[in-house]
Design a protein around this motif. Structure first.
Motif, PDB file in Angstrom:
ATOM      1  N   LYS A  21      64.422 -56.625 -76.323  1.00  0.00           N
ATOM      2  CA  LYS A  21      65.735 -56.407 -75.410  1.00  0.00           C
ATOM      3  C   LYS A  21      65.974 -54.983 -74.835  1.00  0.00           C
ATOM      4  O   LYS A  21      65.876 -54.688 -73.601  1.00  0.00           O
ATOM      5  CB  LYS A  21      67.091 -56.932 -76.246  1.00  0.00           C
ATOM      6  N   SER A  22      65.578 -53.930 -75.882  1.00  0.00           N
ATOM      7  CA  SER A  22      65.892 -52.820 -75.443  1.00  0.00           C
ATOM      8  C   SER A  22      64.575 -52.128 -74.416  1.00  0.00           C
ATOM      9  O   SER A  22      65.057 -51.598 -73.280  1.00  0.00           O
ATOM     10  CB  SER A  22      65.516 -51.635 -76.502  1.00  0.00           C
ATOM     11  N   ARG A  26      65.330 -51.368 -70.069  1.00  0.00           N
ATOM     12  CA  ARG A  26      64.660 -50.267 -69.363  1.00  0.00           C
ATOM     13  C   ARG A  26      63.740 -50.645 -68.364  1.00  0.00           C
ATOM     14  O   ARG A  26      63.554 -49.866 -67.306  1.00  0.00           O
ATOM     15  CB  ARG A  26      64.106 -49.399 -70.482  1.00  0.00           C
ATOM     16  N   THR A  94      74.134 -51.344 -74.002  1.00  0.00           N
ATOM     17  CA  THR A  94      72.975 -50.840 -73.532  1.00  0.00           C
ATOM     18  C   THR A  94      73.032 -50.682 -72.068  1.00  0.00           C
ATOM     19  O   THR A  94      72.585 -49.600 -71.396  1.00  0.00           O
ATOM     20  CB  THR A  94      71.580 -51.311 -73.998  1.00  0.00           C
ATOM     21  N   ARG A 125      81.331 -41.075 -75.624  1.00  0.00           N
ATOM     22  CA  ARG A 125      80.102 -40.670 -75.995  1.00  0.00           C
ATOM     23  C   ARG A 125      79.067 -40.241 -74.691  1.00  0.00           C
ATOM     24  O   ARG A 125      78.032 -39.616 -74.947  1.00  0.00           O
ATOM     25  CB  ARG A 125      79.489 -41.600 -77.131  1.00  0.00           C
ATOM     26  N   PRO A 164      73.200 -39.680 -83.796  1.00  0.00           N
ATOM     27  CA  PRO A 164      71.965 -40.335 -83.063  1.00  0.00           C
ATOM     28  C   PRO A 164      72.227 -41.433 -82.359  1.00  0.00           C
ATOM     29  O   PRO A 164      72.811 -42.424 -83.003  1.00  0.00           O
ATOM     30  CB  PRO A 164      71.044 -40.229 -84.184  1.00  0.00           C
ATOM     31  N   ALA A 166      70.289 -43.917 -79.095  1.00  0.00           N
ATOM     32  CA  ALA A 166      69.260 -44.012 -77.885  1.00  0.00           C
ATOM     33  C   ALA A 166      70.127 -44.242 -76.513  1.00  0.00           C
ATOM     34  O   ALA A 166      69.548 -43.961 -75.710  1.00  0.00           O
ATOM     35  CB  ALA A 166      68.380 -45.301 -78.100  1.00  0.00           C
ATOM     36  N   ASP A 317      70.136 -52.023 -85.897  1.00  0.00           N
ATOM     37  CA  ASP A 317      70.437 -53.404 -85.545  1.00  0.00           C
ATOM     38  C   ASP A 317      70.028 -54.614 -86.696  1.00  0.00           C
ATOM     39  O   ASP A 317      70.174 -55.695 -86.662  1.00  0.00           O
ATOM     40  CB  ASP A 317      69.622 -53.784 -84.286  1.00  0.00           C
ATOM     41  N   ARG A 390      73.811 -60.822 -83.601  1.00  0.00           N
ATOM     42  CA  ARG A 390      72.992 -60.476 -84.926  1.00  0.00           C
ATOM     43  C   ARG A 390      73.922 -60.856 -85.912  1.00  0.00           C
ATOM     44  O   ARG A 390      73.106 -61.395 -87.097  1.00  0.00           O
ATOM     45  CB  ARG A 390      72.831 -58.982 -84.765  1.00  0.00           C
TER      46      ARG A 390
HETATM   47  C1  S3P Z   1      69.939 -49.609 -78.135  1.00  0.00           C
HETATM   48  C2  S3P Z   1      70.402 -48.860 -78.975  1.00  0.00           C
HETATM   49  C3  S3P Z   1      71.250 -49.201 -80.175  1.00  0.00           C
HETATM   50  C4  S3P Z   1      71.191 -50.437 -80.674  1.00  0.00           C
HETATM   51  C5  S3P Z   1      71.439 -51.398 -79.644  1.00  0.00           C
HETATM   52  C6  S3P Z   1      70.385 -50.999 -78.552  1.00  0.00           C
HETATM   53  C7  S3P Z   1      69.225 -49.394 -76.993  1.00  0.00           C
HETATM   54  O1  S3P Z   1      72.639 -48.525 -79.976  1.00  0.00           O
HETATM   55  O2  S3P Z   1      72.094 -50.611 -81.617  1.00  0.00           O
HETATM   56  O3  S3P Z   1      71.345 -52.602 -79.723  1.00  0.00           O
HETATM   57  O4  S3P Z   1      68.462 -50.289 -76.247  1.00  0.00           O
HETATM   58  O5  S3P Z   1      69.138 -48.267 -76.795  1.00  0.00           O
HETATM   59  P1  S3P Z   1      72.740 -46.868 -80.119  1.00  0.00           P
HETATM   60  O6  S3P Z   1      71.722 -46.101 -79.484  1.00  0.00           O
HETATM   61  O7  S3P Z   1      74.229 -46.664 -79.718  1.00  0.00           O
HETATM   62  O8  S3P Z   1      72.913 -46.520 -81.682  1.00  0.00           O
END
Ligand code: S3P
Length: 431
Positions: A21-22, A26, A94, A125, A164, A166, A317, A390
């Motif tokens: 998914k991430s 992107r 995301t 944030r 931290p 992403a 996650d 989840r």
């Molecule tokens: C993600 C980053 C994570 C994660 C989310 C997907 C991403 O969140 O929990 O399901 O794709 O960058 P955070 O970066 O806010 O921790």
């Protein structure tokens, strides 16, 4: 919608997972602002990633989706056009946070809205660093969606993220594409690095470094980004449910083909190994700058574990399903430094404690985690997803080792990331 899940005698067989998914988010976002065509295979079929396609189409990008394959006609860094209507991110944090980074560099106004759950998630944030770069962003009470974003040329910054994340790091890097000079994000622990990998593969100048304080990554503004051909690996966060299921249901032997094995994502595998789980990695490979391979998991009795600190971002996650594993492990397991779980699709700490207690688990709630005492035989109960994919799938895994049937309310939320999850789980039932 309610889903009934019966206990399993054992799980056996081989499965493939939906695309990560991430990485899928992107691929669409970065493909849209690259020059030329990007072709993406094994795109995540979940609703979150469909929203990303829809949003980019609204911004003027032509995207064709056929049989899990995506063709994106990139418009370059400055080629997006103002959307006639508000952009809808649905349940996806995301999408909202990364797209906010891109929109911060566009010389027009956009409105980014979410569903009832996303509209309660914190956006300060990203508002803070993106505003420092020069974007004009306002939100409900200065911190919640919908976000109104007016972008333009940006200033480079060096920003230390308070936690931290992403999503925050990626928003800064994507905005950094539009800044004159070098933009840097500094983290106390490294979060997933798919954005920097994909931007580098597309032609951006990225510098990255592990430091005593954690990790830092820089991007040089105004690169020429080119379209890419990518095959997206199976989602390790979706594989996680089957990894834990196979580890805790006696007699199980499950193989998962082509799973993404990025080190910033595979913390669950390391922790389960510490718990004495029987996990093999085979056929390791690298594709499109992302490592992957096949995963084999056999049942074996688990021991309790302590998880905290820099480990947390690498399995953030997977904590719902890790908590389920801990109910079946001998001894007291502790999860700490994971307070951000309360800011996910739902408050995942509260959701886990409420639901797993209903199933008979012995679990103590901490401000930033949980203490779970195992091993306890669970019993079937009526539980609730709280709108979180989840949580729903982790409870389905718990149901496999419970006595009697479990009913999970709010099951439709599994569509967020994993349509067909229950069918895949049922295909592995043996005996
Ligand atoms: C993600 C980053 C994570 C994660 C989310 C997907 C991403 O969140 O929990 O399901 O794709 O960058 P955070 O970066 O806010 O921790």
């Amino acid at each position: 919608m309610k889903q009934r899940v019966a206990p399993a005698k054992s799980l056996r067989g081989e499965i493939a997972l939906p695309g990560d998914k991430s990485i899928s988010h992107r691929a669409t976002l970065i493909g849209s602002i690259s020059q030329g065509i990007s072709q993406i295979e094994n795109y995540c079929p979940g609703e979150d990633c469909n929203r990303t396609i829809e949003a980019m189409r609204q911004l003027g990008v032509e995207i064709v989706l056929r049989g899990g394959k995506l063709r994106i006609y990139g418009r370059g860094l400055q080629g997006l056009s103002k959307s006639p209507a508000e952009l809808y991110a649905g349940n996806s944090g995301t999408l909202m946070r990364l797209l906010a980074g891109i929109l911060s560099g566009q010389p027009f106004e956009s409105v980014l809205a979410g569903d009832q759950y996303l509209n309660r998630r914190p956006m300060k944030r990203i508002i803070e660093p993106l505003s420092l770069m020069g974007a004009e962003i306002s939100g409900d009470k200065d911190q919640y969606p919908p976000l109104k974003i007016k972008g333009g040329r940006l200033r480079p910054i060096c920003y230390h993220t308070p936690i931290p994340s992403a999503q925050v790091k990626s928003a800064i890097l994507l905005a950094g594409l539009h800044a004159d000079g070098q933009t840097t994000a500094v983290e106390t622990a490294q979060s997933r690095d798919h954005t920097e990998r994909m931007l580098r593969a597309g032609g951006a100048e990225i510098e990255r470094q592990s430091t005593k304080q954690g990790y830092q990554v820089s991007i040089k503004g105004n690169p020429r980004l080119f379209g890419q051909n990518l095959s997206i690996p199976g989602d390790i966060s979706s594989a996680a449910f089957f990894v834990v299921a196979a580890a805790i249901v006696p007699g199980s032997q499950v193989v998962m083909k082509d799973v993404g094995l990025n080190p910033t994502r595979y913390g669950l595998l390391e922790v389960l190994r510490r718990m004495e789980a029987d996990i093999r990695v085979e056929n390791q490979r690298e594709q499109g700058g992302e490592p992957g391979g096949d995963l084999g998991v056999n049942f074996s009795p688990l021991q309790a574990v302590k998880v905290e600190g820099k480990m947390i971002p690498t399995l953030i996650d997977e904590i719902p399903v890790l908590a389920v594993a801990a109910t079946q492990a001998r001894g007291e397991s502790v999860i700490r430094d994971a307070g951000d779980l309360r800011k996910k699709e739902t408050d995942r700490i509260a959701a886990l404690v409420t639901n797993l207690r209903k199933m008979g688990a012995v679990i103590e709630e901490l401000a930033d985690g949980m203490v779970i005492e195992g091993e306890h035989r669970l019993s079937g109960a009526l539980v609730e997803s709280f709108g979180d994919h989840r949580i729903a799938m982790a409870l389905a895994v718990a149901a496999l080792v419970a006595q009697g049937e479990t009913t999970i309310d709010g099951w439709e939320w599994t569509l967020t990331s994993f349509p067909g999850f229950i069918e895949k789980l049922d295909s592995l039932r043996k005996g």
